[in-house]
Design an enzyme around this catalytic site. Sequence first.
Site, short mmCIF file in Angstrom:
data_model
loop_
_atom_site.label_atom_id
_atom_site.label_comp_id
_atom_site.label_asym_id
_atom_site.label_seq_id
_atom_site.Cartn_x
_atom_site.Cartn_y
_atom_site.Cartn_z
N ASP A 93 12.98 1.24 -8.62
CA ASP A 93 13.05 0.70 -7.09
C ASP A 93 13.05 -0.84 -7.40
O ASP A 93 12.21 -1.43 -7.91
CB ASP A 93 11.98 1.13 -6.46
CG ASP A 93 12.02 0.82 -4.92
OD1 ASP A 93 13.18 -0.11 -4.56
OD2 ASP A 93 11.14 0.75 -4.25
N LYS A 104 11.40 6.31 5.78
CA LYS A 104 10.03 5.80 6.02
C LYS A 104 9.75 5.51 7.57
O LYS A 104 10.63 4.94 8.42
CB LYS A 104 9.53 4.36 5.66
CG LYS A 104 9.61 4.22 4.06
CD LYS A 104 9.41 2.86 3.41
CE LYS A 104 9.37 2.70 2.03
NZ LYS A 104 9.45 1.47 1.28
N LYS A 126 8.79 0.33 -10.51
CA LYS A 126 9.48 -1.04 -10.05
C LYS A 126 9.92 -1.48 -11.19
O LYS A 126 9.63 -1.77 -12.03
CB LYS A 126 8.46 -1.87 -9.31
CG LYS A 126 7.84 -1.19 -8.13
CD LYS A 126 8.49 -0.93 -6.84
CE LYS A 126 7.86 -0.66 -5.45
NZ LYS A 126 8.87 -0.71 -4.57
N SER A 182 4.36 5.79 -7.25
CA SER A 182 5.14 4.39 -7.49
C SER A 182 4.09 3.64 -8.33
O SER A 182 3.24 3.24 -7.76
CB SER A 182 5.33 4.01 -6.20
OG SER A 182 6.14 2.78 -6.21
N LYS A 185 7.86 6.93 -10.19
CA LYS A 185 8.76 5.72 -9.68
C LYS A 185 8.26 4.27 -10.50
O LYS A 185 7.48 4.11 -10.32
CB LYS A 185 8.98 5.66 -8.51
CG LYS A 185 9.52 4.51 -7.65
CD LYS A 185 9.91 4.68 -6.26
CE LYS A 185 9.46 3.33 -5.35
NZ LYS A 185 9.74 3.63 -4.06
O1 SMG Z 1 2.75 4.15 -0.66
O2 SMG Z 1 2.97 4.87 -2.56
C1 SMG Z 1 3.31 4.19 -1.85
C2 SMG Z 1 4.15 2.81 -2.35
C3 SMG Z 1 5.62 3.36 -2.58
O3 SMG Z 1 6.61 1.75 -3.83
C4 SMG Z 1 6.33 2.13 -2.85
N1 SMG Z 1 7.05 1.40 -1.82
O4 SMG Z 1 10.06 -0.28 -1.51
O5 SMG Z 1 9.61 1.65 -1.64
C5 SMG Z 1 8.96 0.58 -1.68
C6 SMG Z 1 7.81 0.11 -1.65
C7 SMG Z 1 7.31 -0.67 -0.57
C8 SMG Z 1 5.88 -1.07 -0.65
S1 SMG Z 1 5.69 -2.30 0.66
C9 SMG Z 1 3.92 -2.48 0.42
MG MG Z 2 11.58 1.00 -1.97
#
Ligand code: SMG
Ligand code: MG
Length: 372
Positions: free
Chosen positions: A190, A264, A165, A137, A163
């Site tokens: 995302d 999650k 953002k 991500s 992914k």
């Molecule tokens: O752990 O690789 C990872 C991050 C993945 O993008 C990621 N998480 O909304 O999915 C999501 C975000 C939340 C991150 S909150 C610190």
């Molecule tokens: Mg997310």
Amino acid sequence: MSYPIERVELRHLRMRLRSPFKTSFGVEDDREALAIRVWSDGVQGWGECPVAAFPGYSYETVGTAWHVLEAFFLPAVLGRAFEGAAELRLAMDHYKGHPLARAGLELALWDIIGRATGQSLRSLLGGTRERVPVGVSIGIQSDPAALVRAAGEYLAQGYRRIKVKIMPGRDLDDVRAVRQAFPEVALQVDANSAYTLDDAPRLRALDGLALLLIEQPLAEDDLIDHARLQAELRTPLCLDESILSARHARQALDLHACGIINIKPARVGGLSEAVAVHDLCRERGTAVWCGGMLETGIGRAANLALASLPGFTLPGDISASDRYYARDIAAPTFRLNPDSTIDVPTGPGLGVEVDLTELERVTVRKAEFVAG
Ligand code: SMG
Ligand code: MG
């Protein structure tokens, strides 16, 4: 067999990320989290609450998680014994909310059970795979060219799913640039709730970019508008923040608010609820994948065990340890295999050992609690 909760240690951790992680809700230079250590009949178990310093992804923070654990969850469990996670959850059931806090405590119990019985978390949860497909991500970069560079570096390391953002003003140009540079790559986006239904035309433009999914475009408490948006898009929506339980997952699927769910364990209040979401989605033929919260090696080990269940058919946000931290607090660290998978730990419990020296170095506050 019953596992007594004799003593609990909470630690507020602050770990420098290898690079700042920018999303629609803010930037993190450091990952903050709570580590939880529980003593039970000669066995120690570890858990992690992947809370942040500020309420951006979720309303929970290191401060709120510490507070609800100290004032409510720990007094409800200390001095008692539990046969398993279901019973532990029941002890906290009369309190509302704070899933990240409760998930950390539940994880420590799973670790204790695994270590006491010599079983891996994977086998306790019913996992079937030895390695799981993963992606990376990428946070919002300074401009599309920088994003393409970052994506190229991760692809060179072997990640096969990216992914990106997005947020209003940083969406189409960014995603188009990555798609043009890497026409074949498995790509998803995302938004972390940054849009409203008024943005539907803009989001519809993403339909032409062959994305695997669009994650959480709208508000977390808005299944109805997600359903309206999904009806206008070809690309499947994937819900993250909206799904806090198996009940939410059922209702989201009934409403056609999404086609895919990101699971999650922390967001749904623990591994047992995460398995329940997985089971429901599997019954319904809905694809799921394991999300990430920039976890330390403790939470990452748990995510890998969860992602080894058969319904996790899409690559998870579970990258190698070195994507996040120069030095992690648990060993062995996780490495990317050439086929964009990571091995699921096989040792008892989480299958990782916490490095107490490194843990101490990243601890900014700690306290111990015993039955009162
Ligand atoms: O752990 O690789 C990872 C991050 C993945 O993008 C990621 N998480 O909304 O999915 C999501 C975000 C939340 C991150 S909150 C610190
Ligand atoms: Mg997310």
